[in-house]
Motif scaffolding. Structure first.
Motif, short mmCIF file in Angstrom:
data_model
loop_
_atom_site.label_atom_id
_atom_site.label_comp_id
_atom_site.label_asym_id
_atom_site.label_seq_id
_atom_site.Cartn_x
_atom_site.Cartn_y
_atom_site.Cartn_z
N LYS A 325 0.83 -1.21 0.00
CA LYS A 325 0.00 0.00 0.00
C LYS A 325 0.86 1.25 0.00
N HIS A 326 1.98 1.20 0.73
CA HIS A 326 2.86 2.37 0.82
C HIS A 326 3.60 2.62 -0.49
N PHE A 327 4.20 1.56 -1.04
CA PHE A 327 4.99 1.71 -2.27
C PHE A 327 4.15 1.60 -3.54
N LYS A 328 2.88 1.18 -3.38
CA LYS A 328 1.96 0.98 -4.52
C LYS A 328 2.58 0.06 -5.57
N GLU A 329 3.21 -1.00 -5.07
CA GLU A 329 3.91 -1.92 -5.96
C GLU A 329 4.17 -3.22 -5.22
N VAL A 330 4.19 -4.32 -5.97
CA VAL A 330 4.51 -5.61 -5.36
C VAL A 330 5.94 -5.55 -4.83
N GLN A 331 6.14 -6.07 -3.61
CA GLN A 331 7.43 -5.96 -2.96
C GLN A 331 8.11 -7.33 -2.79
N ASP A 332 9.42 -7.27 -2.85
CA ASP A 332 10.29 -8.41 -2.60
C ASP A 332 11.02 -8.09 -1.31
N VAL A 333 10.78 -8.86 -0.24
CA VAL A 333 11.33 -8.52 1.06
C VAL A 333 12.25 -9.63 1.57
N GLU A 334 13.24 -9.21 2.38
CA GLU A 334 14.07 -10.16 3.12
C GLU A 334 13.77 -9.97 4.60
N PHE A 335 13.65 -11.06 5.33
CA PHE A 335 13.31 -10.95 6.75
C PHE A 335 14.04 -12.02 7.54
N THR A 336 14.18 -11.76 8.81
CA THR A 336 14.70 -12.75 9.76
C THR A 336 13.74 -12.81 10.94
N ILE A 337 13.48 -14.01 11.39
CA ILE A 337 12.68 -14.20 12.60
C ILE A 337 13.64 -14.72 13.67
N GLN A 338 13.92 -13.87 14.66
CA GLN A 338 14.84 -14.24 15.73
C GLN A 338 14.03 -14.49 17.00
N GLU A 339 13.94 -15.75 17.35
CA GLU A 339 13.20 -16.16 18.56
C GLU A 339 11.81 -15.53 18.59
N GLY A 340 11.12 -15.63 17.45
CA GLY A 340 9.74 -15.18 17.36
C GLY A 340 9.56 -13.74 16.93
N ARG A 341 10.64 -12.94 16.96
CA ARG A 341 10.54 -11.53 16.59
C ARG A 341 10.90 -11.32 15.12
N VAL A 342 10.04 -10.61 14.39
CA VAL A 342 10.25 -10.36 12.97
C VAL A 342 11.11 -9.11 12.78
N TRP A 343 12.15 -9.25 11.93
CA TRP A 343 12.99 -8.12 11.55
C TRP A 343 13.00 -8.01 10.02
N MET A 344 12.86 -6.78 9.52
CA MET A 344 12.88 -6.54 8.08
C MET A 344 14.27 -6.07 7.65
N LEU A 345 14.85 -6.80 6.69
CA LEU A 345 16.21 -6.51 6.26
C LEU A 345 16.27 -5.81 4.91
N GLN A 346 15.20 -5.89 4.15
CA GLN A 346 15.20 -5.25 2.83
C GLN A 346 13.79 -5.26 2.26
N THR A 347 13.46 -4.26 1.47
CA THR A 347 12.30 -4.33 0.59
C THR A 347 12.68 -3.64 -0.71
N ARG A 348 12.16 -4.15 -1.80
CA ARG A 348 12.42 -3.53 -3.11
C ARG A 348 11.28 -3.93 -4.04
N ASN A 349 11.11 -3.16 -5.10
CA ASN A 349 10.12 -3.53 -6.10
C ASN A 349 10.53 -4.86 -6.70
N ALA A 350 9.61 -5.80 -6.73
CA ALA A 350 9.96 -7.17 -7.09
C ALA A 350 10.17 -7.34 -8.59
N LYS A 351 11.16 -8.17 -8.96
CA LYS A 351 11.33 -8.60 -10.34
C LYS A 351 10.20 -9.57 -10.65
N ARG A 352 9.73 -9.56 -11.88
CA ARG A 352 8.61 -10.44 -12.22
C ARG A 352 8.66 -10.82 -13.69
#
Length: 909
Positions: A325-352
């Motif tokens: 909704k914010h970027f108005k575009e499909v996103q490709d994200v990298e994330f890590t879940i550390q002991e149940g906590r979500v961390w966002m490491l990257q977002t970018r407009n996704a290749k398709r």
């Protein structure tokens, strides 16, 4: 005041934002933006792209102010994250990643776990309560640092991978399959072995000082901007070398801290086919590079993460919606879940893929997230990607047959849709060599997993097949961007590089054998499988499928409706009578080039009679035989196009293309037949053939020169055109022929041909008792014509740029012979794009600009078009819009692509 080179993002606030991609690169800008919108992002900082350019301009040195700015930013991260870099009691580790302005997945280098040494590994084990985790993090760091910073990464298929060899040996000795099954003690041993390898092959000890490590990583990332794969990638996607990359240094969070942790790559929609819903890959107890490397086949987010980690899955789903909704575009994200906590490491407009691009853009409009104009932006749907929707697919019945005769041998994850059949090749270098030897070779690159070093081979392959990896692996990501058919994670496939074989399901195939891969279903077949036209072609051309039966067509039609609404440039087709139905099906707005010489090949005997004739009377007799055939062909073409204009180019190629020594040699009776038909001796026929030889036929007796020397040819063609047009006009068809004289360089040449054409037209109209609206114009295909366009426009009513020959004559470069040197030119940036694929805008384009300006200065309503092969290439179409051309003309299958490019440029302008 010192120049600012370092931008922090921490504590819910970024010093940059999503609009600063030029300064911070895509990754850095989006990390700052995610901070600013309240998403959980580990603290860090970005070293801007300006430093990269300084680095290369100053013999790989940094600006004097950089060191203090980096140290201050490190202190800020320590404060926010509650740790200390290099601490023996409370260690904080960092990652170091690249971040170009445009996403270049996998092309540059990354290092994780920076700050590990013999002391911090012990403190990390105590702090985490997991000794195995600490030593796993340490051995990963040494491996990445050794590869990336100390230069031990293999560069070719024959180079040893020292770290992987040791790791594989350790797994075999331990009797385990995956790295995460090794014990802490075994990992300790591996760390010692890794250090010994570094000492042996570099002569240097592995550095233990954390600050030395972080600067080593920063330098390696900047250096990777100019590595071979990054240069090839930029060249492929027209990313300027001078943009440089940013470097992102970020606090580590851990997905390998036990079974309550995970790492993953997610997509807010499926980027292979475009279906909605958060999806992607994840691995439990792993670090981020494990997912994209393809070493372990990951789990699917949409299938099992909700069961494994329901709270984290729900949070990721909400984050995905917020980002889209914010970027108005499909996103490709990298994330890590550390002991149940979500961390966002990257977002970018996704290749398709092209399939996904169309569906996503149309769906986003229908969901109210974006407007029609936004849907047409070239970053959302690169115009060339529409080509994927028109490519053949496997025939269902042929697949059923294949399972019996050729066999379905395996199934993997469908990562790039389409159908591909080709010969197995295992190494990128071999694929490139085979392609350079024969550009028509069909290859399927088969790998255990691909890496960025495989880019050259992936580029020339028809399809890519990997045994490991998921939908977010390197193979899948790059294949989607390239529009290649791709299957990954084909777990049953055993790839043996040493033996040169693949095995699965009881079938073994060797290098060079044929296989077929279905990128829609993930199925792999031995041998060749027949294809059938795409759904778009089935609906529009063959009409074997109803529009409502195809979701792909429904969205395509909606998109093309918007395209037609916003574009200014008209799109015609290069077509003769046989292609008229195709051109019409794809919505052409006329024919921009009908090559009359193509029509002669079906009546080659009569045409050759004309060629060997020695007198005008003999030629006219032969031409009289050709007249009804030409008239019938033009009638078919005019009837198919109705009231749309049809540009017919008079005879252009040199006559030797129709009759040469090769033809006489290949057909023993040809000379005798021509001798009898024309009434001349066989020796005369052979002499005439000998006379047709030219040293440089491209610049020889062709084009309007033929029509001037043999005026009866022009007269016959003009009569055929106007008789066909007049007959149809009497039947109520409003025909608009445009007669085009080729290879004009002098106004006098055009004057000569125009008089014959207009005199013939008046005779035909008088005979038929009807007049037809027509125009006479010329091709602008040699520099003199462009430079004297103002003079030529006194006679010409339209110009059509023949950019194939205009490029040859401007560059002094033969398109038939340039293949021997053009790869080297492009490899060394002597030139940018292939000038025969994309208009050379500064050279050829300048001549076009002069011709447009001077031509319209003479004749205000001069019609301007292009009919060279560039007429369907997106960047060239956009250039034609800027020049103010009325239309572009291209092959029928390129019409949708040209239309989209025209709309994109109209909106951008």
């Amino acid at each position: 005041m010192a120049t600012k080179y370092v931008y922090s993002f921490s504590g819910g606030k970024g010093e940059g934002n999503g609009k600063m991609k030029a300064e911070l690169g895509g990754k850095g800008a989006n990390l700052a933006e995610m901070c600013n919108i309240g998403l959980p992002v580990p603290a860090g900082f970005t070293i801007g792209t300006e430093v990269c350019n300084y680095y290369y301009a100053n013999d790989r040195k940094y600006p004097p102010e950089l060191k203090a700015q980096v140290e201050a930013a490190l202190k800020e991260v320590e404060k926010v994250m509650g740790g200390e870099f290099g601490s023996k009691t409370n260690p904080l580790l960092f990652s170091c990643r690249s971040g170009a302005r445009e996403s270049m997945p996998g092309m540059m280098d990354t290092v994780l776990n920076i700050g590990m040494n013999d002391e911090t590994v012990i403190s990390l084990a105590k702090k985490s309560g997991d000794e195995r985790f600490a030593w796993d993090s340490y051995r990963r760091f040494i491996q990445m640092y050794g590869d990336v910073v100390m230069g031990l990464k293999p560069q070719t298929k024959t180079d040893p991978d020292h770290f992987e060899e040791l790791l594989e040996h350790k797994r075999e000795k331990a009797g385990v399959k995956f790295d995460n099954e090794l014990t802490a003690e075994q990992l300790k041993e591996l760390v010692a072995e890794y250090k010994a390898v570094i000492k042996k092959h570099t002569g240097s000890e592995f550095p233990t000082d954390p600050m030395e490590q972080v600067w080593g990583c920063i330098g390696a990332v900047f250096s990777s901007w100019m590595n071979d794969r990054a240069i090839v990638y930029r060249r492929m996607y027209n990313i300027p070398h001078e943009w440089g990359t940013a470097v992102n240094v970020q606090a580590m969070v851990f997905g390998n801290l036990g079974d309550g942790c995970a790492t993953g790559v997610g997509l807010t929609r499926d980027c292979a086919v475009g279906t909605p819903g958060f999806c992607g890959d994840y691995l439990i107890n792993a670090q981020g590079e494990d997912v994209v490397a393809g070493i372990r086949t990951p789990l699917r987010i949409e299938e099992t993460l909700g069961k494994d980690m329901p709270k984290a899955h729900a949070e990721l789903d909400e984050i995905g919606k917020k980002l889209e909704k914010h970027f108005k575009e499909v996103q490709d994200v990298e994330f890590t879940i550390q002991e149940g906590r979500v961390w966002m490491l990257q977002t970018r407009n996704a290749k398709r893929t092209g399939f996904a691009a169309v569906r996503i853009a149309v769906d986003l409009v229908n969901e109210g997230l974006i407007t029609e104009k936004e849907a047409l932006q070239k970053r959302r749907i690169p115009a060339d990607d529409l080509n994927q929707l028109l490519q053949p697919i496997f025939d269902t019945e042929a697949k059923k047959k294949a399972t019996k005769e050729n066999r379905a041998i395996a199934k993997g994850i469908n990562a790039g849709p389409g159908a591909a059949t080709g010969q197995i090749v295992f190494h990128a270098s071999d694929a490139e060599a085979l392609y350079n030897k024969d550009n028509n070779v069909q290859l399927i690159l088969v790998r255990k997993e691909t890496s960025p070093e495989d880019l050259r081979g992936m580029k020339v392959a028809k399809g890519i097949l990997t045994a490991f990896g998921g939908a977010s692996s390197h193979a899948a990501l790059v294949s989607r961007q390239m529009g290649k058919v791709c299957i990954v994670g084909c777990g049953s496939l055993v790839v043996d590089y040493d033996k040169g074989t693949i095995s699965s399901g009881g079938t073994t195939l060797k290098e060079g054998d044929w296989i077929s891969i279905d990128g829609f279903t993930g199925e792999v077949f031995s041998g060749k499988v027949e294809t059938k036209p795409s759904e778009i072609v089935q609906v529009l051309v063959q009409k074997t499928m109803k529009p409502e039966e195809s979701e792909t067509y429904t969205r395509y039609a909606q998109l093309m409706g918007w395209v037609d609404k916003y574009r200014k440039l008209k799109v015609r087709a290069n077509a003769e009578q046989d292609e008229a139905h195709l051109a019409d099906a794809f919505g052409c707005e006329g024919v921009g080039l009908c090559r009359t010489e193509h029509m002669f090949f079906s009546k080659i005997q009569e045409f050759r009679e004309m060629i060997v004739s020695e007198t005008k009377e003999q030629r006219e007799k032969a031409l009289a035989k050709l007249l009804p055939f030409q008239r019938a062909d033009f009638t078919t073409l005019f009837k198919a196009l109705g009231s749309r204009p049809v540009t017919i180019r008079l005879l252009d190629p040199p006559l030797h293309e129709f009759l040469s020594e090769h033809h006489l040699h290949d057909d023993d009776g040809l000379a005798d037949r021509l001798s009898k038909a024309v009434g001349i001796s066989k020796e005369t026929v052979e002499r005439r053939v000998e006379e047709l030889k030219e040293t440089n036929p491209m610049l020889g007796f062709r084009g309007c020169r033929l029509g001037i020397v043999f005026a009866e040819i022009t007269a016959m063609q003009a009569r055929a055109i106007f008789e066909a047009a007049a007959d149809l006009k009497k039947q109520g068809v409003d025909v608009h022929p445009e007669v085009m004289v080729p290879l004009v360089g002098f106004k006098t040449e055009l004057d000569h041909q125009t008089k014959i054409i207009r005199d013939t037209a008046e005779k035909v109209f008088a005979e038929k008792g009807v007049k037809v609206d027509y125009q006479v114009g010329t091709m602008i295909e040699i520099p003199r014509a462009a430079l004297t366009a103002g003079e030529i426009a006194k006679t010409a009513e339209f110009f059509s740029f023949g950019t194939n020959d205009l490029t040859q004559t401007t560059l002094g470069m033969s398109r038939d012979d340039y293949g021997s040197f053009i790869p080297l030119y492009r490899e060394n940036d002597v030139i940018g794009d292939d000038p025969f694929q994309k208009i050379d805008q500064t050279g050829v384009g300048r001549l076009m600009e002069i011709a447009c300006k001077d031509g319209r200065a003479t004749r205000e309503k001069l019609k301007l078009g292009i009919c060279g092969e560039h007429g369907g290439e997106p960047s060239s179409v956009m250039f034609c819009h800027k020049l103010g051309l009325d239309y572009v003309s291209c092959s029928p299958f390129r019409i949708p692509i040209a239309k989209l490019a025209a709309a994109q440029q109209a909106l951008e302008s």
